[in-house]
Design an enzyme around this catalytic site. Sequence first.
Site, mmCIF file in Angstrom:
data_model
loop_
_atom_site.group_PDB
_atom_site.id
_atom_site.type_symbol
_atom_site.label_atom_id
_atom_site.label_comp_id
_atom_site.label_asym_id
_atom_site.label_seq_id
_atom_site.Cartn_x
_atom_site.Cartn_y
_atom_site.Cartn_z
ATOM 1 N N SER A 185 31.869 13.833 87.611
ATOM 2 C CA SER A 185 30.946 12.702 87.728
ATOM 3 C C SER A 185 29.508 12.969 87.328
ATOM 4 C CB SER A 185 30.977 12.187 89.164
ATOM 5 O OG SER A 185 30.673 13.218 90.063
ATOM 6 N N LYS A 240 25.966 7.478 87.457
ATOM 7 C CA LYS A 240 25.008 6.609 88.154
ATOM 8 C C LYS A 240 24.355 5.596 87.212
ATOM 9 C CE LYS A 240 24.837 8.097 92.514
ATOM 10 N NZ LYS A 240 24.959 7.206 93.668
#
Lengths: 325, 325
Positions: B307, B54
């Site tokens: 991720s 992110k």
Amino acid sequence: MSLAISYQDIERAAQRLRGVAEVTPLLHSRELDQICSGQIFVKADNLQHVGAFKFRGAYNRIAQLSDAQKQAGVVACSSGNHAQGVAATAQMLGIQATIVMPKDAPAIKVERTRSYGADVQFYDRYSENREQIAHELCERLNATFVPPFDHADVIAGQGTVGLEICEQMDGEADVLLSPLGGGGLCSGSAMAAKHHWPSLTVYGVEPEGYNDTQLSLESGERQSVSQTGSSICDSLMTPAPGELTFPINQEYVNDVLTVSDEEVEAAVYFAWKHLKLVIEPGGAAALAALLARKIDVANKRCVVIASGGNVDPHWFAEMLQRQSA
Amino acid sequence: MSLAISYQDIERAAQRLRGVAEVTPLLHSRELDQICSGQIFVKADNLQHVGAFKFRGAYNRIAQLSDAQKQAGVVACSSGNHAQGVAATAQMLGIQATIVMPKDAPAIKVERTRSYGADVQFYDRYSENREQIAHELCERLNATFVPPFDHADVIAGQGTVGLEICEQMDGEADVLLSPLGGGGLCSGSAMAAKHHWPSLTVYGVEPEGYNDTQLSLESGERQSVSQTGSSICDSLMTPAPGELTFPINQEYVNDVLTVSDEEVEAAVYFAWKHLKLVIEPGGAAALAALLARKIDVANKRCVVIASGGNVDPHWFAEMLQRQSA
């Protein structure tokens, strides 16, 4: 006195390991930089095959055996990372490994070693001598013994960690910190790194109570520690420096630091929380020394070796509960 | 219909992120290869700043604001990785971030976001609307809202994960698996990777019950799922695909797979045990699909994106106890 290996032996080991060992990443963390007020890099050799640098030395030793020696197989004494390094190497090279382990070794370590196809030979640690058992096994099988650290090929293999660091860094580092048990990783890596960066300062890091190399460097000759103390750094609990590793550490290591169980546990938690890495206690000793401010690295470029990540899940779970309470 | 970004936007994002974001390693594991009978690589973006991809999108968005916009600050709604990505970016660029979070958000998430210097603005999730609160904040502060996924700059930033994979791989991959929530990571990475490797097959992976993109791809238009189900993949619990991300996924994603909580938990444990990586449930969705054999990758070269790695220590401790029992 001449040393057991030269820098060229480490270069040759690196060639042997090319495409076989992982080139593990040199990681960077802003959290670590901020805490230490320096620029910190973590050489994550816990991401190596078998979860520890030990694969490097084992492979560099075994790959050099003659065809006849390979056919007869290899023997090692270990219930830890060395066992797995030898077993995985033997599996890769299609040869037989026999690992001598105490019969009360944790089931998970036996299972891991067997998962690489090795035979496990148990002994009673209270009534039997493992070196003698290994020796007899080698005689009977005509097999080759692979020592955990005190062999030139093993030291050269572990030294490829230091060599990779120099290749991966953009510019020189000022400080290198390595966990220090038998001394293979620390001595080899120190020799390799100082070849490239002569002004580097190298620290070995031992657990409190197992500071045999620290005492030996102070006195100028190999000293043993009593084996009565305990430590959570099971992979660093060697009672005395190696005959071959010690002179290299004398030449290339600037100083030895020690860390307590509490400092090591805090480092294992820090690595889990901030670095997103699983590091076993012994593998986190160098990181622990840094986080506990054993040395000042302000404004310095500092590399820390994380040497292994094989740890009991129950201990790890309890550590997480304690540290996050 | 024209897509929100082009490949060149991802290249420009990569230039912006150079020296700012970490180039996270593409890791290889013999255990994974053996289990899958293929050649598996793990793109470990859990090792990115703030422990998740992110950061990339947030930075690529915020760095492009005008000086006046930067001075007025940024606002985001998130109690998760997006909050930390925005907060860390704002701290790096010396600007103010305000993060809107439910007042019952876990203390650890509030603490983490504040640790990057952000203001946290609480709201009551039962009586208040967070978008409205964020909108009012932006009006009052003249600040810029940073969406979690549905913005061209955010998508291009996340796409640098796919671009890096192509740069890091030695040769082409056959298959790419990405976790899929709002779709920023999956869409951007799919576009980047297929630019380099047109014959690549890309799978997005959603949690069971939050398979909104799967349903939308089947029907050809954006579908919402009911928000009544629960999932351990908190970072992937988006009820509907993005307006901008969905057309890109339509163009570049071959298929969507779903994984259960049990499959995800097993993957988190596998990563801890074998990869020595800390991966959060949502971050392990793609790995879970692989380990649960949702597709056959025998003899293929397959890249899995990990991720994120931000996970509650108590949950992680309990997971370790359950999985190793």
